[in-house]
Write an enzyme that holds these catalytic residues in place. Structure first.
Site, PDB file in Angstrom:
ATOM      1  N   ASP A 109       0.628  -1.085   0.073  1.00 44.88           N
ATOM      2  CA  ASP A 109       0.027  -0.255   0.104  1.00 44.88           C
ATOM      3  C   ASP A 109       0.796   1.600  -0.245  1.00 44.88           C
ATOM      4  O   ASP A 109       1.817   0.914   1.403  1.00 44.88           O
ATOM      5  CB  ASP A 109      -1.483  -0.192   0.719  1.00 44.88           C
TER       6      ASP A 109
ATOM      7  N   GLU B 170       1.914  -0.374  -4.769  1.00 46.49           N
ATOM      8  CA  GLU B 170       0.176   0.576  -5.277  1.00 46.49           C
ATOM      9  C   GLU B 170       1.134   2.124  -5.573  1.00 46.49           C
ATOM     10  O   GLU B 170       2.171   2.677  -4.838  1.00 46.49           O
ATOM     11  CB  GLU B 170      -0.245   0.685  -3.733  1.00 46.49           C
TER      12      GLU B 170
ATOM     13  N   ASP C  43     -10.421   1.123  -4.892  1.00 46.78           N
ATOM     14  CA  ASP C  43      -9.662   3.114  -4.637  1.00 46.78           C
ATOM     15  C   ASP C  43     -11.001   3.755  -6.311  1.00 46.78           C
ATOM     16  O   ASP C  43      -9.964   4.880  -6.187  1.00 46.78           O
ATOM     17  CB  ASP C  43      -8.297   3.379  -4.793  1.00 46.78           C
TER      18      ASP C  43
END
Ligand code: CA
Length: 572
Positions: free
Chosen positions: A323, A352, A419
């Site tokens: 992340d 990410e 997201d």
């Protein structure tokens, strides 16, 4: 010729070792400018023993053409330069710039150099990545397999999510749906975070060593990994190391003890007010419940790395999705890669990063990243019709040149995620556009990843609406879409060119063409992302198999209906 447009840079995405014996060399020229690009290679210290190779044009973006040659060699040391010609004049392009002739007398000074292919520096990706077909699960919303662990005030499963809703999805729910996933055909799972956290998304970790009680426990994760492996599916977890949660014990200790805390340097505190009780610290975005971790601190790093090793050894997961990976220091990731690959050389590491990520993809950090530049191009082309087929091909081709070929094979390609808005919603529920985009994604280079529920026609605007619960009432499913999904997944898994092949893209008469080639097999994907019939150019060759977005289609017709597409697998 436009000599200013010529570009090459040794030991970069323009010259990289693909494996211990193969160097891939690229050259950029102005678009439609160069007729012939020749690579001249000499072995180091034998500068006059030159070999010439014709380079192939592999990509064109909005401004440039890109040429590539894959040089196979037993000698890891070499020098090289380029000959470029517009058909009238030939120029030499070396480290000394553009000249009319190459100065052999001082050859050593002028060659571009690849000094030595050191195997330890070669970006090696797990072999299984080529055949991987991933599926992303937002755990609280996929399936509730155990009501006894539900959080308090759990919402009815059919309700639309609010930012703080809990629905009770858990690891047992995933275990119960493994047959569904196996039948769908996917062979990789990516779970959003599962460690202890007060939120529904769990991106604010309280305890990195504990599975959140509402999802299960360590034994249940072990059971899930074991059962997943038995079905030939791999599983990766979400590592949230950019920031912790507000209730992470070391953060609470700093809030209590200020600069005296032994964890004071684990975070990015800007000041420690003694009185007003509002310490200022850096966090993820503007979320004060996600204090940013100081990943350059050796003790924090040791804690996080011990945690990573703990989960890999305890549960034999197959890798990590990381992340907010672009806000963490590169040294952390270099050491992380060493740790992970030492434990399991077959583990995959996916960052990410939402943008051009070459500095993370040189082989010493990630294998690939979530490929949001592809998501963006798909939204602009399929959903919004902002760019035409030619521009779509150019934008994708340009982004392929950002990275090495092995990094491109390891990218996690996605239309949507937790997201983003769901792709079907971007398309204003136009299923034909979604199917066209799916056909593209499964033809493209890299790992196709499906966000849970896309295959049954789930919709949703941005967070939290993109995180609705999976509707397990089959009568609500879009069965045509699901059938198409199974078909395209099975096609991808059978088709070596889609797993290993090189890629070329172009447009013709408004249709988009994508070709993959591997050995004597090819796949041609043609998409008509317009409202009119399109004449198409069928490849000569013997069909092995094909797949189409049309319910009834004849591979021998020579036109594609509006928003129709096919993928044709054949031997040359
Ligand atoms: Ca539950």
């Amino acid at each position: 010729m436009n000599l200013q447009a010529l570009y090459h840079n040794p030991k970069s995405n323009y010259a990289f070792a693909y494996n211990n014996h193969e160097l891939h060399i690229r050259l950029r020229t102005a678009k439609d400018d160069c007729k012939f690009a020749t690579l001249v290679i000499a072995k180091k210290h034998a500068w006059m023993e030159k070999q010439k190779f014709q380079m192939k044009k592999v990509a064109t973006d909005r401004y440039f053409d890109y040429y590539q040659y894959n040089y196979i060699t037993d000698d890891p040391r070499l020098g090289y330069y380029f000959l470029v010609s517009d058909g009238r004049a030939t120029h030499v392009y070396s480290e000394s710039g553009v000249t009319e002739t190459f100065d052999d007398q001082y050859a050593y000074f002028h060659y571009f150099q690849y000094p030595f292919i050191n195997p330890i520096d070669v970006h090696t990706i797990p072999e299984w990545v080529h055949g991987a077909v991933f599926y992303q699960i937002f755990v609280d919303r996929f399936c509730n397999g155990d009501r006894s662990n539900d959080p308090q005030n759990v919402s009815p499963w059919s309700e639309l999510p609010k930012p703080k809703s809990f629905f009770g999805g858990d690891l047992q729910g995933i275990i119960e749906k493994l047959n569904y996933l196996k039948e769908l055909g996917i062979n990789g799972l990516y779970l959003t975070p599962i460690f202890e956290s007060p939120s529904n998304h769990k991106y604010d970790t309280t305890d990195y060593r504990k599975i959140d009680h509402s999802f299960g426990d360590k034994d249940l994760l072990r059971k899930l990994v074991k059962q997943v492996h038995e079905k030939g599916i791999r599983i990766i977890l979400d590592g949230v190391f950019n920031h912790s949660g507000y209730f992470f014990a070391p953060f609470q200790d700093v809030l209590k003890n200020g600069v005296q805390s032994k964890y004071a340097d684990w975070f990015h505190f800007l000041e420690f007010p003694e009185n007003d009780g509002s310490p200022k610290y850096r966090c993820f975005g503007t979320s004060s419940n996600m204090p940013k971790l100081n990943t350059s601190n050796p003790r924090l790093k040791e804690y996080l790395f011990d945690t990573v090793a703990y989960w890999m050894k305890e549960t034999e997961i197959d890798g990590w999705r990381l992340d907010v990976s672009d806000e963490i220091d590169h040294q952390f990731w270099r050491d992380f890669r060493k740790l992970v690959k030492d434990i399991n050389p077959e583990a995959v590491i996916i960052g990410e990063n939402w943008h051009n990520s070459y500095p993370w993809l040189m082989g010493d950090q990630f294998d690939g990243v979530m490929n949001y530049p592809v998501t963006k191009s798909c939204i602009r082309f399929f959903a919004l019709q902002e760019i035409n087929a030619e521009e779509f091909a150019e934008d994708l081709s340009g982004s392929l040149m950002w990275n090495s070929d092995q990094a491109n094979f390891s990218m996690l390609n996605l239309l949507d995620s937790h997201d983003t808005m769901r792709f079907l919603t971007w398309c204003q529920r136009d299923k034909k556009k979604l199917m066209l985009a799916i056909l593209f994604l499964f033809s493209y280079v890299g790992i196709p990843c499906t966000y849970y529920g896309t295959e049954i026609g789930m919709e949703g605007n941005g967070d939290p609406d993109s995180r609705r619960t999976f509707d397990w009432d089959e009568s609500h499913w879009d069965k045509d879409l699901l059938t198409f999904y199974k078909r395209i997944i099975s096609f991808r898994k059978k088709c070596k060119p889609l797993q290993y092949g090189n890629i070329q893209m172009w447009a013709n008469d408004g249709a988009f063409y994508l070709e993959r080639e591997y050995g004597n097999e090819k796949v041609l994907t043609v998409l008509n992302n317009t409202g009119e019939d399109k004449n198409i150019l069928l490849p000569p060759g013997k069909a092995i198999e094909w797949v189409t977005t049309e319910k009834t289609a004849d591979m021998h017709t020579e036109f594609l209906k509006p928003f129709g597409g096919f993928s044709f697998y054949y031997s040359v």
